[in-house]
Design a protein around this motif. Structure first.
Motif, PDB file in Angstrom:
ATOM      1  N   UNK A   1      45.078  38.760  32.575  1.00  0.00           N
ATOM      2  CA  UNK A   1      45.229  39.782  31.534  1.00  0.00           C
ATOM      3  C   UNK A   1      45.454  41.141  32.193  1.00  0.00           C
ATOM      4  N   UNK A   2      45.872  42.104  31.405  1.00  0.00           N
ATOM      5  CA  UNK A   2      46.156  43.456  31.909  1.00  0.00           C
ATOM      6  C   UNK A   2      47.106  43.410  33.105  1.00  0.00           C
ATOM      7  N   UNK A   3      48.195  42.684  32.965  1.00  0.00           N
ATOM      8  CA  UNK A   3      49.139  42.508  34.068  1.00  0.00           C
ATOM      9  C   UNK A   3      49.800  43.840  34.433  1.00  0.00           C
ATOM     10  N   UNK A   4      50.146  43.985  35.719  1.00  0.00           N
ATOM     11  CA  UNK A   4      50.595  45.285  36.213  1.00  0.00           C
ATOM     12  C   UNK A   4      51.386  45.133  37.498  1.00  0.00           C
ATOM     13  N   UNK A   5      52.122  46.190  37.839  1.00  0.00           N
ATOM     14  CA  UNK A   5      52.979  46.205  39.027  1.00  0.00           C
ATOM     15  C   UNK A   5      52.843  47.563  39.707  1.00  0.00           C
TER      16      UNK A   5
ATOM     17  N   UNK B   1      40.407  42.135  46.274  1.00  0.00           N
ATOM     18  CA  UNK B   1      41.473  43.066  45.881  1.00  0.00           C
ATOM     19  C   UNK B   1      40.911  44.213  45.056  1.00  0.00           C
ATOM     20  N   UNK B   2      39.985  43.905  44.153  1.00  0.00           N
ATOM     21  CA  UNK B   2      39.296  44.977  43.428  1.00  0.00           C
ATOM     22  C   UNK B   2      38.628  45.941  44.413  1.00  0.00           C
ATOM     23  N   UNK B   3      37.906  45.392  45.383  1.00  0.00           N
ATOM     24  CA  UNK B   3      37.217  46.244  46.358  1.00  0.00           C
ATOM     25  C   UNK B   3      38.175  47.228  47.012  1.00  0.00           C
ATOM     26  N   UNK B   4      39.332  46.717  47.458  1.00  0.00           N
ATOM     27  CA  UNK B   4      40.254  47.562  48.208  1.00  0.00           C
ATOM     28  C   UNK B   4      40.952  48.591  47.324  1.00  0.00           C
ATOM     29  N   UNK B   5      41.026  48.342  46.014  1.00  0.00           N
ATOM     30  CA  UNK B   5      41.596  49.362  45.126  1.00  0.00           C
ATOM     31  C   UNK B   5      40.750  50.618  45.121  1.00  0.00           C
TER      32      UNK B   5
ATOM     33  N   UNK C   1      41.211  44.948  35.729  1.00  0.00           N
ATOM     34  CA  UNK C   1      42.310  44.135  36.253  1.00  0.00           C
ATOM     35  C   UNK C   1      43.634  44.883  36.219  1.00  0.00           C
ATOM     36  N   UNK C   2      43.732  45.937  35.431  1.00  0.00           N
ATOM     37  CA  UNK C   2      44.959  46.737  35.434  1.00  0.00           C
ATOM     38  C   UNK C   2      45.161  47.453  36.762  1.00  0.00           C
ATOM     39  N   UNK C   3      44.150  47.432  37.640  1.00  0.00           N
ATOM     40  CA  UNK C   3      44.275  48.049  38.954  1.00  0.00           C
ATOM     41  C   UNK C   3      44.481  47.071  40.092  1.00  0.00           C
ATOM     42  N   UNK C   4      44.696  45.795  39.782  1.00  0.00           N
ATOM     43  CA  UNK C   4      44.763  44.810  40.862  1.00  0.00           C
ATOM     44  C   UNK C   4      46.026  44.919  41.705  1.00  0.00           C
ATOM     45  N   UNK C   5      47.131  45.364  41.141  1.00  0.00           N
ATOM     46  CA  UNK C   5      48.313  45.574  41.981  1.00  0.00           C
ATOM     47  C   UNK C   5      48.050  46.646  43.030  1.00  0.00           C
TER      48      UNK C   5
END
Length: 644
Positions: free
Chosen positions: A26-30, A115-119, A328-332
């Motif tokens: 969900x909350x897909x992003x690029x 990946x969340x951590x590194x954002x 999750x919108x910040x995972x990219x």
């Protein structure tokens, strides 16, 4: 590592998931990055919901070609296309490399979580390399697309200690699963539940002294969920129990709202305890002192502003690190930063997320105003004047559209409805415009140099991730931004010469109040508005007389005669033809496995990561039907969206 453009994409491509509307990501992003030497810059960030109109966009792409077409459409205004990318990461069927992920360096931890951590820990690499950080990625759970083992064989949540660029990561607990359960149980969004927890004064006298450790989703299911048990008790409360089992129903709210609030108060308190345990274990293992250490948070639970402020106030960390797109919108962002960190090796990466405004950009106001759909409703136009704009605020809410859109789920002053915080008129008007509950507060944007004058223990909060309490002598002056418990979810802004800070400065000079009301520019159930035509349409359908668009004051007229209603259509259309659907069904499900069985099989909460079948083989199709029906009859599970 070659210089050039890199694309990090948190998307999902699968025709069966598309047809079943399975929620996988969900909350897909690029995210689009540009690397030049050791410097990496975030060029543009796209949250797909802003383009599709589907809030929290979770629909999978039907095919690779559909995803490529979408990416090229987004890149086109930058005179780029997908073929211009040096590498693409994060989405199978789209990625052009397979050495970007965390499974080598952190094989026992979830790629989604790291990946969340590194954002967050790498949002300012000067701090990453030169300071000490403890970080926690706390959300509901991983997606299992790249790291297919993370849903069944690993802890869901990660924490880390950063000593001047060296990362030590480990499993942690997350309260996010509690809020995710409550969202599905009550069918209310987490933000509504968080606000309701503090709004009603009703309190249930029982307590939950100990919660099983929440390292994954294993206790999410069935009657072992202690909060479902507690809600059964709360749901039995009657007026006669007041003073014995609870303190009574708050008359301002419905009985149901009071009961939900009572449970959410307990979930909030347990959330504090879980995060305190995470922090204290990390401090103990690292030997760090809080006053010398940055607290880094990411994952959807980081939107819980009361917890963020609680941790900062209790431990007095040196500073707070979290991007505006913490969920999750910040995972990219996180996937990309980790990939650069990994692939650049010992080279010191230079990156800074300097602000929140990396989203869509539009500068075609003149064309929009000349469009036949809007031209009859334009009364006048003039250049932005902060004094005039401050006066407009006193007359009612205004639409504010300014430059590139903010990233993340909260309006941070570039796609906003703004109002006068004095009195309750602005709050009531905005809640009516957005069809929200009467008790929902709107957030203040506060001049940074005044936050300590107005809020107890206030500090810089540029991305609206902290809740502060208004000082006793100030709360009555700004009732539109005060929660019913006198707290406010604050965004601070520096006097940087931008239009918004000039507006607030003029409002302060006029009124003595260094803040204004801010709510996201969108209707109920709609993502934040992204384009000028959407903003004009919103203003006309909602009866808003003035819109400020990229430094131009646009006064509107004739709202009652505007023929359109509902949200303005978004540009990204992902529908396929009926013929394509039928052909896909025939190829994907040739042995006619029943739809209910397919939905159960592909659901990430039930069977998806536990059993694998080739649906094109008759034997597998028959085995799936037998296995799924057995589990559907006998297994205790909570279906997504089930009623309480």
């Amino acid at each position: 590592m070659q210089d050039g453009y890199y694309l990090s994409a948190y998307l999902h491509i699968d025709p069966l998931d598309y047809l079943l509307e399975t929620i996988v990501r969900h909350d897909q992003n690029i995210a689009l990055f540009l690397k030049k030497g050791s410097r990496v810059r975030l060029v543009r960030y796209w949250e797909i919901e802003r383009w599709s109109g589907e809030k929290g966009h979770s629909r999978s792409f039907f095919s690779r070609s559909q995803a490529v077409s979408c990416v090229n459409e987004l890149l086109a205004p930058l005179s780029l296309c997908i073929d211009d990318m040096v590498e693409i990461w994060g989405t199978p069927l789209l990625q052009t490399a397979d050495d970007y992920h965390t499974m080598d360096e952190f094989p026992d931890l979830s790629y989604h979580s790291v990946s969340h951590l590194f954002s967050s820990i790498m949002m300012d690499t000067a701090k990453f390399y030169d300071e000490q950080i403890i970080g926690f990625a706390v959300d509901g759970g991983p997606d299992g697309v790249v790291d297919t083992a993370e849903r069944v064989g690993k802890p869901y949540y990660s924490g880390c200690i950063v000593r001047k660029g060296k990362v030590t990561a480990f499993p942690v607990q997350s309260p996010g699963l509690l809020w995710g359960w409550a969202m599905f149980f009550f069918k209310l969004r987490e933000g509504t539940l968080m606000a309701l927890a503090s709004a009603s004064q009703s309190e249930y006298y029982a307590s939950i002294d100990e919660v099983p450790p929440i390292y994954d989703g294993s206790w999410y299911f069935g009657k072992e969920n202690l909060f479902e048990q507690m809600y059964e008790e709360i749901n039995s409360l009657e007026e006669a129990d007041a003073g014995v089992r609870f303190n009574g129903f708050d008359p301002r709210f419905t009985v149901e709202e009071n009961k939900i609030s009572m449970l959410m108060k307990h979930i909030q308190q347990v959330s504090y305890r879980i995060m305190e345990q995470n922090v204290e274990e990390a401090l103990r293992h690292s030997g760090f002192k809080p006053e010398d250490t940055y607290l880094s948070l990411s994952g959807g639970f980081t939107l819980n502003c009361p917890t963020n402020h609680h941790l900062m106030s209790k431990y007095r960390f040196k500073g707070f690190m979290a991007p505006p797109c913490v969920g999750d919108s910040g995972l990219s962002l996180g996937m990309g930063l980790y990939a650069f960190h990994k692939k650049m090796g010992r080279e010191r990466l230079q990156f800074s997320l300097e602000h929140a405004y990396y989203g869509g950009v539009e500068d075609n106001l003149d064309c929009c105003l000349q469009d036949a759909a809007f031209a009859p409703y334009i009364l006048g136009m003039e250049a932005f004047d902060p004094v005039r704009a401050a006066g407009d605020l006193a007359s009612g809410p205004i639409v504010w559209f300014d430059g590139a859109s903010e990233i993340g789920p909260r309006a941070l002053g570039h796609r906003s409805v703004l109002g006068d915080p004095r009195g309750t008129e602005a709050k009531n008007a905005i809640n009516h415009i957005k069809r929200r509950e009467w008790w929902r507060p709107v957030a203040p944007i506060v001049l940074k140099d005044h936050v300590k004058d107005w809020f107890v223990d206030g500090y810089d909060s540029p991305f609206m991730l902290h809740t502060f309490t208004l000082k006793a002598d100030k709360a009555g002056l700004v009732p539109s931004v005060a929660h019913l418990d006198s707290t406010a979810r604050v965004q601070t802004i520096a006097r940087d010469g931008g239009s918004l800070s000039r507006l607030i400065g003029a409002f302060y000079e006029k009124t003595g109040v260094p803040m204004i009301c801010n709510s996201s520019l969108n209707d109920k159930g709609e993502p934040i508005i992204n384009r000028i035509v959407e903003a004009l349409h919103f203003a006309l359908t909602k009866g808003i007389k003035v819109a400020y668009i990229n430094g131009v004051r646009v006064e509107l007229k004739g709202h009652a005669g505007y023929p359109a209603d509902g949200p303005y259509p978004r540009p990204l259309q992902l529908e396929v033809t009926e013929e394509e659907r039928q052909q896909a069904w025939a190829g994907l499900n040739p042995h006619n496995v029943p739809l209910q069985v397919l939905q159960f099989y592909r659901d990430p909460i039930t069977m998806r990561f536990h059993e694998t079948y080739d649906l094109t083989r008759k034997e597998d199709a028959e085995r799936l039907i037998k296995s799924a029906r057995s589990k559907m009859r006998h297994q205790s599970y909570v279906m997504r969206g089930s009623s309480n």
